[in-house]
Design a protein around this motif. Structure first.
Motif, mmCIF file in Angstrom:
data_model
loop_
_atom_site.group_PDB
_atom_site.id
_atom_site.type_symbol
_atom_site.label_atom_id
_atom_site.label_comp_id
_atom_site.label_asym_id
_atom_site.label_seq_id
_atom_site.Cartn_x
_atom_site.Cartn_y
_atom_site.Cartn_z
ATOM 1 N N PRO A 186 0.741 -1.221 0.004
ATOM 2 C CA PRO A 186 -0.032 0.025 0.123
ATOM 3 C C PRO A 186 0.905 1.257 -0.095
ATOM 4 O O PRO A 186 1.836 1.391 0.338
ATOM 5 C CB PRO A 186 -0.732 -0.183 1.228
ATOM 6 C CG PRO A 186 0.007 -0.865 2.144
ATOM 7 C CD PRO A 186 0.841 -1.838 1.244
ATOM 8 N N ASP A 187 0.312 2.204 -0.681
ATOM 9 C CA ASP A 187 0.956 3.486 -0.663
ATOM 10 C C ASP A 187 0.091 4.273 0.628
ATOM 11 O O ASP A 187 -0.924 4.613 0.527
ATOM 12 C CB ASP A 187 0.699 4.392 -1.680
ATOM 13 C CG ASP A 187 1.563 5.797 -1.888
ATOM 14 O OD1 ASP A 187 1.936 6.157 -0.894
ATOM 15 O OD2 ASP A 187 1.751 6.125 -3.173
ATOM 16 N N THR A 188 0.934 4.306 1.599
ATOM 17 C CA THR A 188 0.418 5.026 2.750
ATOM 18 C C THR A 188 0.636 6.498 3.142
ATOM 19 O O THR A 188 0.695 7.110 4.095
ATOM 20 C CB THR A 188 0.804 4.165 3.880
ATOM 21 O OG1 THR A 188 2.222 4.066 3.989
ATOM 22 C CG2 THR A 188 0.110 2.832 4.323
ATOM 23 N N ARG A 189 0.757 7.090 1.943
ATOM 24 C CA ARG A 189 1.031 8.373 2.075
ATOM 25 C C ARG A 189 -0.146 9.198 2.096
ATOM 26 O O ARG A 189 -0.050 10.636 2.212
ATOM 27 C CB ARG A 189 1.924 8.992 0.854
ATOM 28 C CG ARG A 189 3.379 8.804 0.870
ATOM 29 C CD ARG A 189 4.170 9.045 -0.297
ATOM 30 N NE ARG A 189 3.768 8.371 -1.449
ATOM 31 C CZ ARG A 189 4.218 8.426 -2.824
ATOM 32 N NH1 ARG A 189 4.938 9.519 -3.120
ATOM 33 N NH2 ARG A 189 3.477 7.912 -3.954
ATOM 34 N N PHE A 190 -1.336 8.583 1.888
ATOM 35 C CA PHE A 190 -2.502 9.051 2.091
ATOM 36 C C PHE A 190 -3.496 8.069 2.764
ATOM 37 O O PHE A 190 -3.305 7.046 2.796
ATOM 38 C CB PHE A 190 -2.951 9.955 0.652
ATOM 39 C CG PHE A 190 -3.312 8.747 -0.397
ATOM 40 C CD1 PHE A 190 -2.329 7.975 -0.990
ATOM 41 C CD2 PHE A 190 -4.569 8.470 -0.756
ATOM 42 C CE1 PHE A 190 -2.509 6.937 -1.829
ATOM 43 C CE2 PHE A 190 -4.771 7.246 -1.511
ATOM 44 C CZ PHE A 190 -3.940 6.818 -2.299
ATOM 45 N N GLY A 191 -4.654 8.732 2.965
ATOM 46 C CA GLY A 191 -5.693 7.830 3.687
ATOM 47 C C GLY A 191 -6.500 7.246 2.753
ATOM 48 O O GLY A 191 -6.068 6.351 2.024
ATOM 49 N N MET A 192 -7.745 7.688 2.792
ATOM 50 C CA MET A 192 -8.987 6.887 1.986
ATOM 51 C C MET A 192 -9.014 5.366 2.163
ATOM 52 O O MET A 192 -8.994 4.559 1.322
ATOM 53 C CB MET A 192 -8.583 7.363 0.555
ATOM 54 C CG MET A 192 -9.888 7.447 -0.281
ATOM 55 S SD MET A 192 -9.668 7.304 -2.151
ATOM 56 C CE MET A 192 -8.919 9.052 -2.414
ATOM 57 N N GLY B 98 -5.980 8.643 -5.812
ATOM 58 C CA GLY B 98 -4.856 9.516 -4.733
ATOM 59 C C GLY B 98 -3.946 10.193 -5.599
ATOM 60 O O GLY B 98 -3.535 11.326 -5.359
ATOM 61 N N ARG B 99 -3.549 9.402 -6.656
ATOM 62 C CA ARG B 99 -2.806 10.321 -8.026
ATOM 63 C C ARG B 99 -3.374 11.076 -8.483
ATOM 64 O O ARG B 99 -3.041 12.311 -8.668
ATOM 65 C CB ARG B 99 -2.233 9.120 -8.873
ATOM 66 C CG ARG B 99 -1.156 8.243 -8.403
ATOM 67 C CD ARG B 99 -0.194 7.419 -9.401
ATOM 68 N NE ARG B 99 0.486 6.405 -8.554
ATOM 69 C CZ ARG B 99 0.568 5.124 -9.040
ATOM 70 N NH1 ARG B 99 0.046 4.635 -10.275
ATOM 71 N NH2 ARG B 99 1.528 4.294 -8.278
ATOM 72 N N ASN C 251 6.429 3.988 -0.686
ATOM 73 C CA ASN C 251 5.633 4.838 -1.580
ATOM 74 C C ASN C 251 4.780 3.812 -2.565
ATOM 75 O O ASN C 251 4.438 4.318 -3.733
ATOM 76 C CB ASN C 251 6.483 5.837 -2.486
ATOM 77 C CG ASN C 251 6.761 6.731 -1.428
ATOM 78 O OD1 ASN C 251 6.755 7.115 -0.235
ATOM 79 N ND2 ASN C 251 7.825 7.854 -2.282
ATOM 80 N N GLY C 252 4.285 2.636 -1.913
ATOM 81 C CA GLY C 252 3.629 1.748 -3.063
ATOM 82 C C GLY C 252 4.377 0.954 -3.924
ATOM 83 O O GLY C 252 3.731 0.253 -4.518
#
Length: 594
Positions: free
Chosen positions: A292-298, A416-417, A482-483
Motif C-alpha cells: 500500500p501507498d500509505t502517504r494518504f488515507g482513503m 490518490g494520484r 511509496n507503494g
RNA sequence: GGGGACGUAGUGAAGUGGUUCAACACGCCGGCCUGUCACGCCGGAGAUCGCGGGUUCAAAUCCCGUCGUCCCCGCCA
C-alpha cells in the motif's frame, strides 16, 4: 595531446581561479557566434562553463572557433577572467567567470546529434535508447547514474562496517522449479544440458550461512524471464543480504539503518525509524494491496453488515453468499463528472470488477443510481462508518474479499494520484509482515509458495501445515516505499524435516526435491544455523530516490518492453556453427520467422 | 496470451477524403554581427506521411494486415 593536459573539470573553476591559466576538455554544448566575439559553452560530466574567443586574444584561434559545431570534442587553453557585473549568468554554477581562450584543438568532430544534449528534451524514448550514449550525456541521466553509484558505495561501506562479507555467487547455475521463468544457457561440454541464470542467489547465500560466514551481502544481477513493466526489467540488480542467528527484528534493524544511511548520505534526508508496520492481513484489509501507498488515507471500510439487508439485490446477495462489500470515501470530490465516474468504472474492470457503485454526496441530497435502495437507517450507518460529509464521493465494491480488496486498492491508488492527494516529496516506508505461506493456484491445482519455498512458517502455525496450509503464515516481510515493493525477505527454514514438509505441500515429490534441491536438503543436515535475510529491488529504490517514473531512467543500457536493446539490436540470430557446437537445432516453424 | 495509446523532414508536432495537404517550432546549412548565454537578423536545404495490400476518379486521411515504442492485465516463488 602530449603538450595539453587537462587541469580542471569545467565546474571546478570559481572566482578564486581568476587569472590562472587552465586547460579544459569536453564537448561543445553551444556556440554563439557573433562574428567578432565567439562564445562556446563547454560541457563535461560536471557541467558547463563559458569560453570566450576574442580576436584580440589570438586571431588564429578565434578564426578557427567559427568552424566548431555542437558536440565536437575540444581541448582549450586559456585564462580565467571574472565576468563584468552585468554579464553574470546566475543560471550557471560557473556564471561569474569565463575563460578567454588562446589555444583551441579539435580532438574530434561530431555528426549533428539526433536530439539536443540537454534536459527537458521532447524526444521519443526509442530514439533516446537507440542513441543511448548520447542520451547518457544529458545531465539528468548522468545525475541518476551518479546517485546510483553513490548508493553502491554507501551500501558497501555500511555493510562492511557492520561485519558483512561480500561474496560472489555463480551466474551460471542450476535451473530450479518454482518462481519465475528461468533464462537458460546451453552447456557446450554437456550437450543437451543447461545452466540457468539466477533469479536471485537465494540458495547460495543460505549455503554460505551453513558455511559459517554468518553475515553475507552482495550487489548482484538477477534474471527473470517475465514480461516487463515500468518498474520491471528482466535483468535487474539486488542488494542481497543474509544473516545467521537472527530473527525478523534483526533483519529489519539492519535494513532500516542501511536505508537511513543511504538516504542521509545521498539525499541528506533523515528518515524516521523504526518504520511503520502492518501485517499482510491489515494491509490488504485497510488498503486493499500488499504494497500500500500509505502517504494518504482513503482507507477501505467494510460495510457488509450495514448493507447486507438493503434493498439493493447485488449487495444483499453478495453478503448472503459470503462475500464482502467495502467502500472508500473520496473526500470532497463530488465535482467528479459523469465521464470521470465512467472512466473509473472502466478502470476497475481491468481488475475484474463487474461495475462500480458510487454515491455523490451533494448538498441537496445523495446522487447515485443505488442510493434509492438504502433506508434512512442504512444511510445513517454509512455516514458514520465512512465519515461522510457533503461534497464526498463514495465508491463500493462487492465480491469475494480478494477481488474487492484488489479493486478498491487499485482504485484508491488511482484516485490518490489523480486527485493529487500524495505528497511526492515524502518517503514513506512500511514493513508488511506475516504473509501467507501459500497461495492456492487454480491454474496448477496446487499450493504455491507466496514468497519462496525456503521461507520458514510462523512457529505457532506449524501444526496447520498439514491441516490448513492456506492459513499458515510465513516469517516473510516486504519493505514498501511509496507503494513500491523495494525489499523482500524472510527467515528461512533451517531444519530438514520442515523443508521437506514444505516441498511436499508444494507438490514437489521426494524424487524431484532430491534432484532439484538435494544439495540444500543435504546441507541442512550438516549443522545449518537459523538464518534469514532480505534482498532489494535496487533499481526500483534508485528510481524512487531520483524521482524517475520508470526503471529505464536509472539503468545505463536498459531493454525495451519487448526485451530488445535498441542500441545493440540484441537479441539476434547466431550462426549455424554456434548452434552445432551447442547441439541445438531450432524449431521456429510455429514461431514467427525472425 | 490479452486490452489501450502512439507512429508525418534530424527532433517535436499540425493536418482525419478533394483545388497551396504536406503547416509551425527547434535543429541543420550559408551570410551579417565584439557581450551573448534558449543570442539576434536575413536567406536556404530537408518528408517515398513506419511498412505492405485494398477501397476510391482521388488516400497522410477510410479498411485490412504487419513492424516498432510506451502503459496496463495475465505473469513476476
Amino acid at each position: 595531446m602530449a603538450d595539453l593536459k587537462r587541469t580542471h573539470y569545467c565546474t571546478d573553476l570559481t572566482e578564486k581561479d581568476v587569472g590562472q591559466e587552465v586547460a579544459l576538455m569536453g564537448w561543445v554544448q553551444r556556440r554563439r557566434d557573433h562574428g567578432g566575439l565567439v562564445f562556446i559553452d563547454l560541457r563535461d560530466r560536471t557541467g558547463l562553463i563559458q569560453t570566450v574567443f576574442n580576436p584580440q586574444e589570438d586571431p588564429e584561434t578565434h578564426q578557427r572557433s567559427h568552424a566548431v559545431r555542437s558536440e565536437y570534442v575540444i581541448a582549450v587553453k586559456g585564462r580565467v577572467r571574472p565576468r563584468p557585473d552585468d554579464m553574470i549568468n546566475e543560471k550557471l554554477k560557473t556564471g561569474r567567470i569565463e575563460v578567454f581562450i588562446y589555444h583551441l584543438r579539435v580532438l574530434n568532430t561530431a555528426e549533428t546529434p539526433p536530439f539536443q544534449i540537454e534536459d527537458d528534451i521532447d524526444v521519443s524514448e526509442a530514439i533516446r535508447l537507440k542513441y543511448r550514449y548520447l542520451d547518457l550525456r544529458r545531465p539528468s541521466v548522468q545525475r541518476n547514474l551518479l546517485l546510483r553509484h553513490k548508493a553502491y558505495q554507501v551500501t558497501r561501506s555500511f555493510l562492511d562496517q557492520e561485519g558483512f562479507i561480500e561474496i560472489e555467487t555463480p551466474v551460471l547455475t542450476k535451473s530450479t522449479p518454482e518462481g519465475a521463468r528461468d533464462f537458460l544457457v546451453p552447456s557446450r561440454l554437456n550437450p543437451g544440458q543447461f545452466y540457468a541464470l539466477p533469479q536471485s542467489p537465494q540458495l547460495f547465500k543460505q549455503l554460505l550461512m551453513v558455511s559459517g560466514f554468518d553475515r553475507y551481502f552482495q550487489i548482484v544481477k538477477c534474471y527473470r524471464d517475465e514480461d516487463f513493466r515500468a518498474d520491471r526489467q528482466m535483468e535487474f540488480t539486488q542488494i542481497d543480504i543474509e544473516m545467521s542467528f537472527v530473527d525478523e527484528e534483526d533483519v529489519h534493524d539492519i535494513t532500516e539503518r542501511l536505508l537511513a544511511t543511504v538516504f542521509k548520505e545521498l539525499l541528506d534526508i533523515e528518515i524516521p525509524r523504526p518504520f511503520k508496520r502492518l501485517t499482510y492481513a491489515e494491509a490488504t484489509s485497510r488498503y486493499g494491496l500488499d504494497k500500500p501507498d500509505t502517504r494518504f488515507g482513503m482507507e477501505l471500510k467494510n460495510v457488509t453488515d450495514i448493507v447486507a439487508g438493503s434493498e439493493f439485490k447485488l449487495f444483499s446477495q453478495v453478503a448472503q453468499n459470503g462475500g464482502v462489500i467495502k467502500a472508500i470515501n473520496a473526500k470532497g470530490q463530488s465535482s467528479l463528472s459523469r465521464k470521470d465516474l465512467d472512466d473509473l468504472t472502466d478502470f476497475v474492470k481491468i481488475y475484474g470488477a463487474k461495475g462500480l457503485a458510487w454515491i455523490k454526496i451533494n448538498p441537496d441530497g445523495w446522487q447515485s443510481p443505488i442510493a434509492k435502495f438504502f433506508s434512512e437507517a442504512e444511510k445513517e450507518a454509512l455516514i458514520r462508518a465512512l465519515d461522510v460529509e457533503a461534497g464526498d464521493v463514495l465508491f463500493f465494491s462487492a465480491d469475494t474479499p480478494k477481488v474487492v480488496n484488489e479493486i478498491l486498492g487499485q482504485l484508491r491508488v488511482k484516485l490518490g494520484r489523480a486527485l493529487n492527494l500524495i505528497n511526492t516529496d515524502e518517503y514513506d516506508f512500511l514493513w508488511v509482515t506475516h504473509f501467507p505461506m501459500f497461495e492456492y493456484s487454480q491454474e496448477e491445482q496446487r499450493y504455491t509458495a507466496m514468497h519462496h519455498p525456503f521461507t520458514a512458517p510462523v512457529e505457532e502455525d506449524l501444526d496447520k501445515l498439514e491441516t490448513a496450509p492456506g492459513e499458515v503464515r510465513a516469517r516473510a516481510y516486504d519493505l514498501v516505499l511509496n507503494g513500491h515493493e523495494v525489499f523482500g525477505g524472510s527467515i528461512r527454514i533451517h531444519r530438514r524435516d520442515i523443508q521437506e514438509k514444505v516441498f511436499h505441500l508444494l507438490g514437489i515429490g521426494q524424487e524431484e526435491a532430491e534432484e532439484k534441491f538435494g544439495f540444500l536438503i543435504k546441507a541442512l543436515e550438516y549443522g545449518a544455523p537459523p538464518h534469514g535475510g532480505i534482498a532489494s529491488g535496487f533499481d526500483r529504490l534508485i528510481m524512487i530516490m531520483t524521482g524517475a517514473d520508470n526503471i529505464r531512467d536509472v539503468i545505463a543500457f536498459p531493454k525495451t518492453q519487448k526485451a530488445t536493446c535498441l542500441l545493440t539490436d540484441a537479441p539476434s540470430k547466431v550462426n549455424r556453427q554456434q548452434l552445432l557446437e551447442l547441439a541445438i537445432r531450432l524449431d521456429t516453424e510455429n514461431k514467427k520467422e525472425n
